[in-house]
Design a protein around this motif. Structure first.
Motif, PDB file in Angstrom:
ATOM      1  N   VAL A  95       0.858  -1.196   0.000  1.00 38.29           N
ATOM      2  CA  VAL A  95       0.000   0.000   0.000  1.00 38.29           C
ATOM      3  C   VAL A  95       0.889   1.239   0.000  1.00 38.29           C
ATOM      4  O   VAL A  95       2.057   1.204   0.399  1.00 38.29           O
ATOM      5  CB  VAL A  95      -0.960   0.024   1.216  1.00 38.29           C
ATOM      6  N   ALA A  96       0.316   2.327  -0.465  1.00 43.20           N
ATOM      7  CA  ALA A  96       1.046   3.591  -0.545  1.00 43.20           C
ATOM      8  C   ALA A  96       1.504   4.039   0.841  1.00 43.20           C
ATOM      9  O   ALA A  96       0.805   3.864   1.840  1.00 43.20           O
ATOM     10  CB  ALA A  96       0.164   4.652  -1.188  1.00 43.20           C
ATOM     11  N   ASP A  97       2.707   4.607   0.887  1.00 42.65           N
ATOM     12  CA  ASP A  97       3.219   5.206   2.120  1.00 42.65           C
ATOM     13  C   ASP A  97       4.086   6.402   1.738  1.00 42.65           C
ATOM     14  O   ASP A  97       4.142   6.801   0.568  1.00 42.65           O
ATOM     15  CB  ASP A  97       3.988   4.173   2.959  1.00 42.65           C
ATOM     16  N   ASP A  98       4.772   6.975   2.696  1.00 42.43           N
ATOM     17  CA  ASP A  98       5.571   8.168   2.417  1.00 42.43           C
ATOM     18  C   ASP A  98       6.688   7.882   1.426  1.00 42.43           C
ATOM     19  O   ASP A  98       7.047   8.755   0.617  1.00 42.43           O
ATOM     20  CB  ASP A  98       6.159   8.726   3.725  1.00 42.43           C
ATOM     21  N   VAL A  99       7.232   6.673   1.473  1.00 47.42           N
ATOM     22  CA  VAL A  99       8.314   6.313   0.551  1.00 47.42           C
ATOM     23  C   VAL A  99       7.798   6.266  -0.880  1.00 47.42           C
ATOM     24  O   VAL A  99       8.408   6.834  -1.795  1.00 47.42           O
ATOM     25  CB  VAL A  99       8.940   4.959   0.948  1.00 47.42           C
ATOM     26  N   THR A 100       6.671   5.589  -1.102  1.00 46.72           N
ATOM     27  CA  THR A 100       6.152   5.488  -2.469  1.00 46.72           C
ATOM     28  C   THR A 100       5.634   6.829  -2.964  1.00 46.72           C
ATOM     29  O   THR A 100       5.771   7.158  -4.147  1.00 46.72           O
ATOM     30  CB  THR A 100       5.036   4.429  -2.565  1.00 46.72           C
ATOM     31  N   LYS A 101       5.050   7.636  -2.066  1.00 49.13           N
ATOM     32  CA  LYS A 101       4.473   8.913  -2.506  1.00 49.13           C
ATOM     33  C   LYS A 101       5.532   9.931  -2.923  1.00 49.13           C
ATOM     34  O   LYS A 101       5.228  10.867  -3.666  1.00 49.13           O
ATOM     35  CB  LYS A 101       3.565   9.484  -1.423  1.00 49.13           C
ATOM     36  N   ALA A 102       6.761   9.730  -2.470  1.00 48.62           N
ATOM     37  CA  ALA A 102       7.843  10.594  -2.942  1.00 48.62           C
ATOM     38  C   ALA A 102       8.141  10.339  -4.422  1.00 48.62           C
ATOM     39  O   ALA A 102       8.639  11.223  -5.118  1.00 48.62           O
ATOM     40  CB  ALA A 102       9.099  10.361  -2.104  1.00 48.62           C
ATOM     41  N   MET A 103       7.816   9.132  -4.894  1.00 50.40           N
ATOM     42  CA  MET A 103       8.041   8.771  -6.297  1.00 50.40           C
ATOM     43  C   MET A 103       6.771   8.789  -7.118  1.00 50.40           C
ATOM     44  O   MET A 103       6.803   8.966  -8.344  1.00 50.40           O
ATOM     45  CB  MET A 103       8.648   7.360  -6.368  1.00 50.40           C
ATOM     46  N   TYR A 104       5.622   8.633  -6.428  1.00 51.82           N
ATOM     47  CA  TYR A 104       4.344   8.365  -7.099  1.00 51.82           C
ATOM     48  C   TYR A 104       3.242   8.883  -6.177  1.00 51.82           C
ATOM     49  O   TYR A 104       2.885   8.196  -5.203  1.00 51.82           O
ATOM     50  CB  TYR A 104       4.255   6.863  -7.332  1.00 51.82           C
ATOM     51  N   PRO A 105       2.709  10.080  -6.427  1.00 47.80           N
ATOM     52  CA  PRO A 105       1.882  10.781  -5.432  1.00 47.80           C
ATOM     53  C   PRO A 105       0.428  10.334  -5.415  1.00 47.80           C
ATOM     54  O   PRO A 105      -0.493  11.155  -5.486  1.00 47.80           O
ATOM     55  CB  PRO A 105       1.998  12.242  -5.901  1.00 47.80           C
ATOM     56  N   PHE A 106       0.239   9.036  -5.296  1.00 48.17           N
ATOM     57  CA  PHE A 106      -1.113   8.484  -5.337  1.00 48.17           C
ATOM     58  C   PHE A 106      -1.296   7.470  -4.219  1.00 48.17           C
ATOM     59  O   PHE A 106      -0.366   6.757  -3.836  1.00 48.17           O
ATOM     60  CB  PHE A 106      -1.377   7.785  -6.676  1.00 48.17           C
ATOM     61  N   ASP A 107      -2.542   7.397  -3.732  1.00 55.16           N
ATOM     62  CA  ASP A 107      -2.924   6.289  -2.865  1.00 55.16           C
ATOM     63  C   ASP A 107      -3.250   5.078  -3.728  1.00 55.16           C
ATOM     64  O   ASP A 107      -3.871   5.206  -4.791  1.00 55.16           O
ATOM     65  CB  ASP A 107      -4.139   6.656  -2.018  1.00 55.16           C
ATOM     66  N   PHE A 108      -2.838   3.908  -3.277  1.00 56.51           N
ATOM     67  CA  PHE A 108      -3.143   2.675  -4.002  1.00 56.51           C
ATOM     68  C   PHE A 108      -3.031   1.493  -3.049  1.00 56.51           C
ATOM     69  O   PHE A 108      -2.401   1.590  -1.981  1.00 56.51           O
ATOM     70  CB  PHE A 108      -2.172   2.471  -5.179  1.00 56.51           C
ATOM     71  N   LYS A 109      -3.630   0.400  -3.452  1.00 58.54           N
ATOM     72  CA  LYS A 109      -3.382  -0.898  -2.821  1.00 58.54           C
ATOM     73  C   LYS A 109      -3.116  -1.895  -3.931  1.00 58.54           C
ATOM     74  O   LYS A 109      -3.921  -2.030  -4.856  1.00 58.54           O
ATOM     75  CB  LYS A 109      -4.570  -1.353  -1.967  1.00 58.54           C
ATOM     76  N   LEU A 110      -1.990  -2.553  -3.862  1.00 66.81           N
ATOM     77  CA  LEU A 110      -1.600  -3.570  -4.840  1.00 66.81           C
ATOM     78  C   LEU A 110      -1.520  -4.921  -4.143  1.00 66.81           C
ATOM     79  O   LEU A 110      -0.822  -5.068  -3.136  1.00 66.81           O
ATOM     80  CB  LEU A 110      -0.241  -3.212  -5.447  1.00 66.81           C
ATOM     81  N   GLN A 111      -2.242  -5.900  -4.679  1.00 72.19           N
ATOM     82  CA  GLN A 111      -2.141  -7.269  -4.172  1.00 72.19           C
ATOM     83  C   GLN A 111      -1.709  -8.208  -5.293  1.00 72.19           C
ATOM     84  O   GLN A 111      -2.140  -8.055  -6.439  1.00 72.19           O
ATOM     85  CB  GLN A 111      -3.474  -7.751  -3.602  1.00 72.19           C
ATOM     86  N   LEU A 112      -0.856  -9.155  -4.943  1.00 70.87           N
ATOM     87  CA  LEU A 112      -0.497 -10.258  -5.823  1.00 70.87           C
ATOM     88  C   LEU A 112      -0.980 -11.547  -5.195  1.00 70.87           C
ATOM     89  O   LEU A 112      -0.696 -11.813  -4.012  1.00 70.87           O
ATOM     90  CB  LEU A 112       1.024 -10.335  -6.030  1.00 70.87           C
ATOM     91  N   ARG A 113      -1.704 -12.328  -5.975  1.00 70.65           N
ATOM     92  CA  ARG A 113      -2.195 -13.610  -5.501  1.00 70.65           C
ATOM     93  C   ARG A 113      -1.571 -14.723  -6.336  1.00 70.65           C
ATOM     94  O   ARG A 113      -1.652 -14.711  -7.572  1.00 70.65           O
ATOM     95  CB  ARG A 113      -3.722 -13.660  -5.593  1.00 70.65           C
TER      96      ARG A 113
END
Length: 293
Positions: A95-113
């Motif tokens: 899920v998005a956090d401060d680390v990812t938002k520095a590169m990609y300014p979006f909320d998201f949830k990614l799941q791999l099954r």
């Protein structure tokens, strides 16, 4: 390392990158996955998100703001949470956090099954846009690498072939450096198997435009019955790659819901070729199947 098992296969997935790291045939202990020798390429099967391929100058813009992101995005370098795990399935989440938002300014949830059934492993991508107002622009894809040859007594690189179904001549998107040149599309005749040769990859990956048609790409030995078949539905592209001129002993078959920047790209993420646009509070799901034989 998370392990899945049945009577046919033993599968290992690393929570770091949610990366498929090993698939072994149980009776013969035959390893199908490339084991990430850094001499050639230090990965097994990275997850490509939120971009596929390279951005122009490794930058893009959103709402007038410039962001830096390296090839294939950041998911492959993040540690995923293990949401669930049993003998034949596992779900990993980022899920998005401060680390990812520095590169990609979006909320998201990614799941791999990952789901194991017989000789088949299904990999499912699930992307959610939790934002109530903003669209989520993203690409996603896989990069699984398979040993060629599959073992010490399994012949050499040139003893393997690529077969694509449906059998036809496919539109092929060339690369100029790391960028796609879709304006000068070529054709690749795949009505017959393509014999492997390292020189096939002297212009980098072979990229087939699938037009969302269900397609199976099979890598197989001409000496015996061993190989792997990747089937994907509703994907715009598949890439076939081995590093050149290294003469590496593996081939990647890459299902893509996205592509590297076009030569004419203006850097605006929402203008990017084949970008997915996920509406607020909605979900995207895509999958591919790997059959090992």
């Amino acid at each position: 390392m998370i392990e899945l098992n049945n009577a046919d296969l033993k599968v290992q997935i690393n929570p770091d990158g949610a990366e498929l790291s090993s698939v072994k045939e149980q009776s013969e202990n035959l390893e199908y996955m490339w084991q990430a020798d850094p001499k050639f390429w230090g990965r097994h099967a990275p997850v490509l998100f939120p971009i596929v391929g390279r951005l122009k100058d490794d930058h893009y813009t959103v709402a007038g703001q410039s962001y830096k992101m390296t090839q294939h995005g950041f998911a492959r370098d993040q540690t995923f949470k293990v949401v669930s795990h049993d003998a034949t399935s596992a779900i990993f989440e980022l899920v998005a956090d401060d680390v990812t938002k520095a590169m990609y300014p979006f909320d998201f949830k990614l799941q791999l099954r990952y789901t194991l059934e017989g000789h088949m492993l299904t990999v499912t991508y699930h992307v959610e846009n939790p934002d109530a107002e903003a669209m989520l622009p993203f690409s996603i894809g896989g990069h699984p690498a398979f040993n060629v040859p599959l073992g010490a007594n399994e012949g050499g690189f040139e003893d393997y072939q690529i077969t694509v179904a449906p059998k036809k001549t496919y539109p092929q998107i060339p690369l100029v450096g790391p960028y796609n040149d879709a304006q000068h599309e070529k054709e690749l005749n795949l009505t017959t198997p393509l014999q492997l040769d390292h020189d096939l990859f002297d212009q980098d990956a072979l990229i087939l435009d699938l037009n969302q048609v269900e397609t199976t790409v099979m890598l197989s030995s001409t000496l015996n019955d061993h190989g792997v078949a990747l089937t994907l539905a509703q994907a715009p592209y598949v890439g076939i790659w081995s590093p050149y001129p290294k003469q590496a002993p593996f081939v990647c078959i890459e299902p893509w819901w996205g592509i590297a920047d076009n030569l004419t790209a203006d850097g605006e993420l929402t203008h990017k070729q084949a970008i997915q646009q996920l509406a607020p509070n909605t979900q995207f799901e895509a999958a591919y199947q790997l059959r090992f034989f």
